[in-house]
Enzyme design. Sequence first.
Site, PDB file in Angstrom:
ATOM      1  N   LYS A  11       0.855  -1.207   0.000  1.00 45.23           N
ATOM      2  CA  LYS A  11       0.000   0.000   0.000  1.00 45.23           C
ATOM      3  C   LYS A  11       0.878   1.240   0.000  1.00 45.23           C
ATOM      4  O   LYS A  11       2.048   1.187   0.413  1.00 45.23           O
ATOM      5  CB  LYS A  11      -0.940   0.044   1.207  1.00 45.23           C
ATOM      6  CG  LYS A  11      -0.266   0.052   2.595  1.00 45.23           C
ATOM      7  CD  LYS A  11       0.157   1.431   3.112  1.00 45.23           C
ATOM      8  CE  LYS A  11       0.921   1.373   4.426  1.00 45.23           C
ATOM      9  NZ  LYS A  11       1.889   2.374   4.678  1.00 45.23           N
ATOM     10  N   ASP A 136      -1.944  -1.806  10.547  1.00 42.69           N
ATOM     11  CA  ASP A 136      -2.186  -1.787   9.091  1.00 42.69           C
ATOM     12  C   ASP A 136      -2.806  -3.093   8.575  1.00 42.69           C
ATOM     13  O   ASP A 136      -3.180  -3.185   7.413  1.00 42.69           O
ATOM     14  CB  ASP A 136      -0.869  -1.580   8.322  1.00 42.69           C
ATOM     15  CG  ASP A 136      -0.392  -0.138   8.392  1.00 42.69           C
ATOM     16  OD1 ASP A 136      -1.169   0.723   8.821  1.00 42.69           O
ATOM     17  OD2 ASP A 136       0.764   0.107   8.015  1.00 42.69           O
TER      18      ASP A 136
HETATM   19  P1  ATP Z   1       4.258  -0.627   7.841  1.00 44.15           P
HETATM   20  O1  ATP Z   1       4.059   0.231   6.615  1.00 44.15           O
HETATM   21  O2  ATP Z   1       3.107  -1.586   8.132  1.00 44.15           O
HETATM   22  O3  ATP Z   1       4.732   0.102   9.057  1.00 44.15           O
HETATM   23  P2  ATP Z   1       6.748  -1.393   6.675  1.00 44.15           P
HETATM   24  O4  ATP Z   1       6.439  -1.566   5.228  1.00 44.15           O
HETATM   25  O5  ATP Z   1       7.377  -0.101   7.054  1.00 44.15           O
HETATM   26  O6  ATP Z   1       5.430  -1.652   7.506  1.00 44.15           O
HETATM   27  P3  ATP Z   1       7.640  -4.083   6.912  1.00 44.15           P
HETATM   28  O7  ATP Z   1       8.095  -4.437   5.536  1.00 44.15           O
HETATM   29  O8  ATP Z   1       6.359  -4.653   7.373  1.00 44.15           O
HETATM   30  O9  ATP Z   1       7.675  -2.518   7.141  1.00 44.15           O
HETATM   31  O10 ATP Z   1       8.825  -4.485   7.895  1.00 44.15           O
HETATM   32  C1  ATP Z   1       8.940  -3.977   9.216  1.00 44.15           C
HETATM   33  C2  ATP Z   1       9.670  -5.030  10.049  1.00 44.15           C
HETATM   34  O11 ATP Z   1       8.784  -6.117  10.200  1.00 44.15           O
HETATM   35  C3  ATP Z   1      10.903  -5.561   9.363  1.00 44.15           C
HETATM   36  O12 ATP Z   1      12.026  -4.974   9.912  1.00 44.15           O
HETATM   37  C4  ATP Z   1      10.842  -7.056   9.550  1.00 44.15           C
HETATM   38  O13 ATP Z   1      11.864  -7.493  10.423  1.00 44.15           O
HETATM   39  C5  ATP Z   1       9.525  -7.336  10.250  1.00 44.15           C
HETATM   40  N1  ATP Z   1       8.683  -8.345   9.553  1.00 44.15           N
HETATM   41  C6  ATP Z   1       7.940  -9.268  10.180  1.00 44.15           C
HETATM   42  N2  ATP Z   1       7.278 -10.024   9.305  1.00 44.15           N
HETATM   43  C7  ATP Z   1       7.584  -9.595   8.082  1.00 44.15           C
HETATM   44  C8  ATP Z   1       7.201 -10.016   6.770  1.00 44.15           C
HETATM   45  N3  ATP Z   1       6.378 -11.035   6.574  1.00 44.15           N
HETATM   46  N4  ATP Z   1       7.692  -9.305   5.730  1.00 44.15           N
HETATM   47  C9  ATP Z   1       8.523  -8.255   5.944  1.00 44.15           C
HETATM   48  N5  ATP Z   1       8.942  -7.848   7.163  1.00 44.15           N
HETATM   49  C10 ATP Z   1       8.478  -8.498   8.226  1.00 44.15           C
END
Ligand code: ATP
Length: 293
Positions: A11, A136
């Site tokens: 997203k 989220d």
């Molecule tokens: P959001 O926008 O929901 O805050 P994000 O896109 O900034 O998320 P993610 O890619 O979800 O960040 O990653 C945040 C942390 O979550 C990572 O540092 C990772 O260690 C952990 N994580 C746990 N599960 C997953 C997964 N299935 N895929 C990616 N990261 C994951």
Amino acid sequence: MDSLTIESYAKVNLGLWVTGKRPDGYHDIETIMQTVDLKDTIEVSRSPSDLVITCTDPEVPTDHQNLAYQAAESLRVRYKITSGARIHIHKRIPVAAGLAGGSGNGAATLRALNRLWKIGLSESKLIQFAAELGSDVPFCMTGGTALASGRGERLEPLEVSCPGIFVLVKPLCQVSSAWAYQNLRIGLTKLDRKVNLVVCALQQSDRLKLANCLQNDLERPVLPAFPIVEQVKHLLTENGAEGVTMSGSGPTVFGIAQDRTTAEHIACSVTSSDPDLRVFVCAPVSREKIAME
Ligand code: ATP
């Protein structure tokens, strides 16, 4: 059914306004989220009793920290499921990038295991369950375009057609959401909230109007601490992207283009300026399309 494959979409935030700090330490926000067609693919198969996660990206934890693992384990405990599952994540969404990659994987796993383990939860129960996994995750269950409030878990789907094609650019750095919120000086973010303007632009499917009102309060702490994010914003703007804004807590920045050809052109120019940047051309995805999958 012994296995199934499900897509897990990224997203972007078409606006993110921090409206207050809550007694539980989280912040209240208003945000408009839009699913885009950058996606991970998740293969889920039945196993006798163990829960095993594998992922093509070595950066992603495969233990209890993984949101797919947490989704599966919470379902097992709540509904006393004795079966296990093997969950393989083909990762394409950059990690810790402000694109809800982990949340999307959690939501997709809930949906897949609800079918595979024949739990039979309704859509609204699944969304309720999703809220326990993360702010989220409920949005990722349904996707499309939605106005979210509270911690991000209170959702109002918007029946709109998001205009344009997005160019997403992820610099090498990673930004933790917790850090971004902790470093936000909340008093400075209260004026000039453009949430209604964004909703109106979406209702009119007016790309230029939309581009003119994109805003993200979390840029305030992130931009000074991560100069590359500001540089990427300039790079996208110089190359003709409209409404260039950071998604979530960053560091991914996105801009809008009128069509795919223009978006590809912008993407090529950005990549040739700095090969360390990860660049994606993405179309918005509607709630209906996701529901049909
Ligand atoms: P959001 O926008 O929901 O805050 P994000 O896109 O900034 O998320 P993610 O890619 O979800 O960040 O990653 C945040 C942390 O979550 C990572 O540092 C990772 O260690 C952990 N994580 C746990 N599960 C997953 C997964 N299935 N895929 C990616 N990261 C994951």
